[in-house]
Scaffold this active site. Structure first.
Site, mmCIF file in Angstrom:
data_model
loop_
_atom_site.group_PDB
_atom_site.id
_atom_site.type_symbol
_atom_site.label_atom_id
_atom_site.label_comp_id
_atom_site.label_asym_id
_atom_site.label_seq_id
_atom_site.Cartn_x
_atom_site.Cartn_y
_atom_site.Cartn_z
ATOM 1 N N LYS A 146 5.728 -15.445 -84.095
ATOM 2 C CA LYS A 146 4.638 -16.376 -84.367
ATOM 3 C C LYS A 146 5.010 -17.304 -85.512
ATOM 4 O O LYS A 146 5.924 -17.030 -86.279
ATOM 5 C CB LYS A 146 3.378 -15.594 -84.734
ATOM 6 N N GLU A 147 4.258 -18.388 -85.626
ATOM 7 C CA GLU A 147 4.449 -19.290 -86.757
ATOM 8 C C GLU A 147 4.066 -18.548 -88.034
ATOM 9 O O GLU A 147 3.005 -17.952 -88.118
ATOM 10 C CB GLU A 147 3.575 -20.534 -86.586
ATOM 11 N N THR A 148 4.943 -18.600 -89.026
ATOM 12 C CA THR A 148 4.690 -17.863 -90.267
ATOM 13 C C THR A 148 3.716 -18.596 -91.174
ATOM 14 O O THR A 148 3.039 -17.972 -91.972
ATOM 15 C CB THR A 148 5.997 -17.648 -91.043
#
Length: 95
Positions: free
Chosen positions: A12-14
């Site tokens: 996922k996008e951090t």
């Protein structure tokens, strides 16, 4: 789509990595911050190594072990030159 490949893990996008690079960018653009860093013995190279280590830990630590790791935070696009300097062997895939 990259996550579908068995040797690649993006996760996922951090959301934290673009923020860290944004802070570093603002610090490098401020002559006052540059003076403060220099007087404390923190060079640009040292700061880059620390940021690169932090980024690596986040990318490696927030998912499954894989042959290839990636990060897909879209706002990292603004920091590609900085990332390329910190990770000279990195590959960039823009879609």
């Amino acid at each position: 789509m990259l996550d579908a490949h068995p040797d690649i893990w993006c996760g996922k996008e951090t959301r934290v990595l673009p923020r860290i690079l944004s802070i570093a960018s603002k610090m490098s653009q401020s002559s006052l911050e540059q003076k403060r860093l220099e007087s404390s013995g923190v060079s640009e190279e040292l700061l880059d190594r620390a940021i690169a280590a932090f980024m690596s830990e986040i990318i490696v630590g927030h998912g499954s072990p894989s042959k290839y790791l990636c990060n897909k935070d879209p706002l990292l696009l603004q920091h590609m030159k900085h990332i390329a300097r910190m990770f000279p062997k990195a590959k960039f895939l823009l879609m």
